[in-house]
Scaffold this motif. Sequence first.
Motif, PDB file in Angstrom:
ATOM      1  N   LEU A  49     -22.186  35.662  31.004  1.00 20.52           N
ATOM      2  CA  LEU A  49     -21.222  35.933  32.056  1.00 20.52           C
ATOM      3  C   LEU A  49     -19.801  35.852  31.514  1.00 20.52           C
TER       4      LEU A  49
ATOM      5  N   ARG B 190     -16.859  44.575  35.268  1.00 19.43           N
ATOM      6  CA  ARG B 190     -17.608  43.312  35.144  1.00 19.43           C
ATOM      7  C   ARG B 190     -16.742  42.126  35.555  1.00 19.43           C
TER       8      ARG B 190
ATOM      9  N   TYR C 249     -17.462  39.808  38.766  1.00 18.22           N
ATOM     10  CA  TYR C 249     -17.765  38.402  38.515  1.00 18.22           C
ATOM     11  C   TYR C 249     -16.826  37.488  39.306  1.00 18.22           C
TER      12      TYR C 249
ATOM     13  N   GLN D 167     -17.646  37.140  42.973  1.00 14.68           N
ATOM     14  CA  GLN D 167     -18.833  36.388  43.378  1.00 14.68           C
ATOM     15  C   GLN D 167     -18.460  34.989  43.851  1.00 14.68           C
TER      16      GLN D 167
END
Length: 331
Positions: free
Chosen positions: A139, A272, A276, A279
């Motif tokens: 991540l 990305r 991320y 979230q």
Amino acid sequence: MKPAAASASFSGPFALGSLSAPGQASFPALVIPGGHVLDLRAALAEPALTTRQILERWDELLPRLRDLAADTTAHRQPLEGLRVHAPVEPRQVFQSGANYRQHVIDLEVAHRAPDDPRTAEEARAEVAAVMDHRAAEDLPYVFTGLPSAITGPYDDVVLPHWAEQPDWELELAAVIGRPAHRVSVEDALEHVAGYTIANDLTDRATVFRRDMKAIGTDWLRSKNAPGFTPLGPWIVPAESIADPGDLRVTLKLNGDTMQDESTKDMIFGVARLVSYASQAARLLPGDLVLTGSPAGNGLHWGRLLRDGDVMDGTITGLGAQRTRTVAETTR
């Protein structure tokens, strides 16, 4: 300091900026290539309008901005003589660390233990394999910064008296246009209104806590001094940037090139990173997502910032910024 580099040079038919005449309040501006601007408060008949409010209504106002840029009869004024401020005042700043492959490899190899049996080439290959795995399986590393660290793209940057190793980090910054919460990677770029330039200055000496190493990084102290994030000059709409993953990031220190890397080297691309961050947090219009620093920081060169240095930063299609460092003289 406002050098000749404060010009309307960018991709596409227009960009957004925040400008002011001497002694007057700043205003949201539509910047036209060639060096002319429109005061959007007057053009849109909204006297209290701000750049952030434009971003909050991005889907509604984008077609009107296109029309204004194409309207040669609209009242325009020259950019020359106007002060260029940071193009937006965000509510939140999201920053990505260790996001350029070559940068991470260089740092890892440079900080090998003295008794490391590997050659530099072996260490580089090993770290490169780790970076490839990280891009595929891991991540992004994202943390938050303070809006109060932001300053204009031509303002002087004061180096605090306590900053022992102040360093530069020129980065691509995505500007949010639609609220984003738990968005997918596939949909993430639909929430990006445009892109701008950020120089995420960092005091390397205070990145890690010396008193309690178990705590880890101290981003508050190392990155958030007032003026440590020169931003702009412009927000260039996303529709004018063909591929944010293929832009050249270049920083010169006193005329010498220190950073010169493509965003192709990012481990995690803009989509990305936005996905991320969304979230965990709700990204709001005007918020910034900084995408990390390419190779070529001062720590790599063994040359950190000092009083009187001049940094020139450019990213393909986004214009150029120039800032001078000034050492703090009083405590």
